[in-house]
Design an enzyme around this catalytic site. Structure first.
Site, PDB file in Angstrom:
ATOM      1  N   HIS A 205     -37.845  87.366  37.075  1.00 50.57           N
ATOM      2  CA  HIS A 205     -37.821  88.132  35.826  1.00 50.57           C
ATOM      3  C   HIS A 205     -36.912  89.337  36.054  1.00 50.57           C
ATOM      4  O   HIS A 205     -37.362  90.438  36.331  1.00 50.57           O
ATOM      5  CB  HIS A 205     -39.228  88.578  35.434  1.00 50.57           C
ATOM      6  CG  HIS A 205     -39.237  89.580  34.319  1.00 50.57           C
ATOM      7  ND1 HIS A 205     -38.870  89.260  33.034  1.00 50.57           N
ATOM      8  CD2 HIS A 205     -39.547  90.892  34.298  1.00 50.57           C
ATOM      9  CE1 HIS A 205     -38.949  90.349  32.276  1.00 50.57           C
ATOM     10  NE2 HIS A 205     -39.355  91.350  33.022  1.00 50.57           N
TER      11      HIS A 205
ATOM     12  N   ASP B  70     -38.896  86.449  28.349  1.00 53.82           N
ATOM     13  CA  ASP B  70     -37.523  85.943  28.498  1.00 53.82           C
ATOM     14  C   ASP B  70     -37.360  84.610  27.762  1.00 53.82           C
ATOM     15  O   ASP B  70     -36.342  84.374  27.116  1.00 53.82           O
ATOM     16  CB  ASP B  70     -37.197  85.773  29.989  1.00 53.82           C
ATOM     17  CG  ASP B  70     -37.514  87.031  30.775  1.00 53.82           C
ATOM     18  OD1 ASP B  70     -36.794  88.012  30.590  1.00 53.82           O
ATOM     19  OD2 ASP B  70     -38.504  87.041  31.531  1.00 53.82           O
TER      20      ASP B  70
END
Ligand code: NAI
Length: 328
Positions: A187, A159
């Protein structure tokens, strides 16, 4: 020659494994002169495919790769391991909810945590990649009470890398100029990619990219939903970029983060920034080359950011409630 580093990888026959193992064997992670033993764990039906991967590893003729262990027994996989990279899980398929994933994957991580606690080397560090990785890491850690809490990580580096690439593209800057990018929280689609504390060429991102609507809108949502966009485009979840992020993650934890910078990784909260204790929460983490790390303190969040943090905290609390029976 130094002693070999034993690296346990679960789900070695999967797609992330296929993109990861050859790069570890080639010396890109620990250096070309550090001998590596790969200890690969798979479910029994996948052992044949795993043998195929081992054949290809052999055909890579990697000088650093001194041995490859293939097994369906966690005790054997984690025996003497200094790193455990937990990829093994069922990937999210189109239309699958996170709740389904929690149920399917939560139960794997208790036994694997136990096996790590009983058999790994005393310097073991574990990175959970298999989703939902924050909560899976919490389950594994809870089942290995003798392993220090600061040795467990959940991967949000992909990410971070995605967010850096978006900011680089928008500002027309090389991606290496983007630093101090923290992913906060889970996440998942509730994560907060923190542009406000990030920098481009050393300057705060909002000074360089003055389009606030884009930063607070499309930027955040494109990072949050990138996983789904890759699935929609490729028909499979991200694998090569995920493997690349695993490598970046291990290297940051091993070599330390550059002076003045930090990296994103899910760690067990001790209450920093008002996050409930015990949740695995992605924070800005400053790592040192001796293996220690700290959560960067003192960063500011405006009201919009604070709202986003509340959302991702609430999601992680829900996940914890759903797996409480697996926490020992
Ligand atoms: P995959 O389905 O291709 O491979 C998973 C492998 O794990 C399979 O070979 C399967 O047999 C194995 N496995 C399942 N249960 C196991 C167990 N109990 N022990 C050992 N091995 C087991 O999936 P892929 O694409 O390689 O992804 C792996 C995981 O990583 C998924 O959960 C995926 O959601 C996650 N992921 C996480 C990312 C992150 O940024 N944190 C990014 C990309 C993927």
């Amino acid at each position: 020659k130094p002693n070999p580093v034993h690296v346990a990888v679960t789900g070695g026959a999967g797609q992330v494994g296929y993109a990861l193992l050859f790069r570890i064997a080639s010396g890109q992670v620990f250096g070309p002169d550090v001998p590596i033993v790969l200890r690969l764990l798979e479910v029994t039906p996948a052992l044949k495919a795993l043998e195929g991967v081992a054949m290809e590893l052999s055909d890579g003729a990697f000088p650093a790769l001194t041995d490859v262990v293939l097994t369906d027994k966690p005790a054997e996989a984690f025996d003497g391991a200094s790193w455990a990279l937990l990829l093994g899980a069922s990937p999210r398929k189109d239309g699958m909810e996170r709740g389904d994933l929690l149920a399917a994957n939560g139960a794997l991580f208790g036994p694997q945590g136990q096996a790590i606690g009983q058999h790994a080397a005393s310097d073991i560090r574990t990175i959970v990649v298999g989703n939902p990785c924050n909560t899976n890491a919490m389950i594994a850690a809870a089942n290995a009470p003798d392993v220090p809490a600061d040795r467990w990580f959940a991967m949000t580096r992909l990410d971070e890398n995605r967010a850096k690439s978006q900011l680089a593209a928008k500002s027309g800057t090389p991606v290496g100029e983007v630093s101090n990018l923290a992913i906060w929280g889970n996440h998942s689609a509730t994560q907060y990619p923190d542009f406000a504390n990030a920098r481009i060429g050393g300057r705060p991102v909002p000074e360089v990219i003055t389009d606030d609507a884009w930063l607070n809108g499309e930027f955040i949502s494109s990072v949050q939903k990138r996983g789904a966009a890759i699935i929609a485009a490729r028909g499979l979840s991200s694998a090569a970029s995920a493997a690349n992020a695993v490598i970046d993650n291990v290297r940051s934890l091993n070599a330390g983060t550059p002076a003045g910078d930090w990296t994103s990784v899910g760690v067990q909260s001790r209450g920093e920034y008002g996050v409930p204790e015990g949740l695995f929460f992605s924070y800005p983490v400053v790592a040192k080359s001796d293996g220690t790390w700290t959560v960067q303190e003192g960063l500011q969040h405006d009201e919009r950011a604070a709202d986003r943090l509340r959302v991702t905290i609430a999601e992680l609390e829900e996940e914890r409630a759903a797996v409480r029976h697996l926490l020992g």
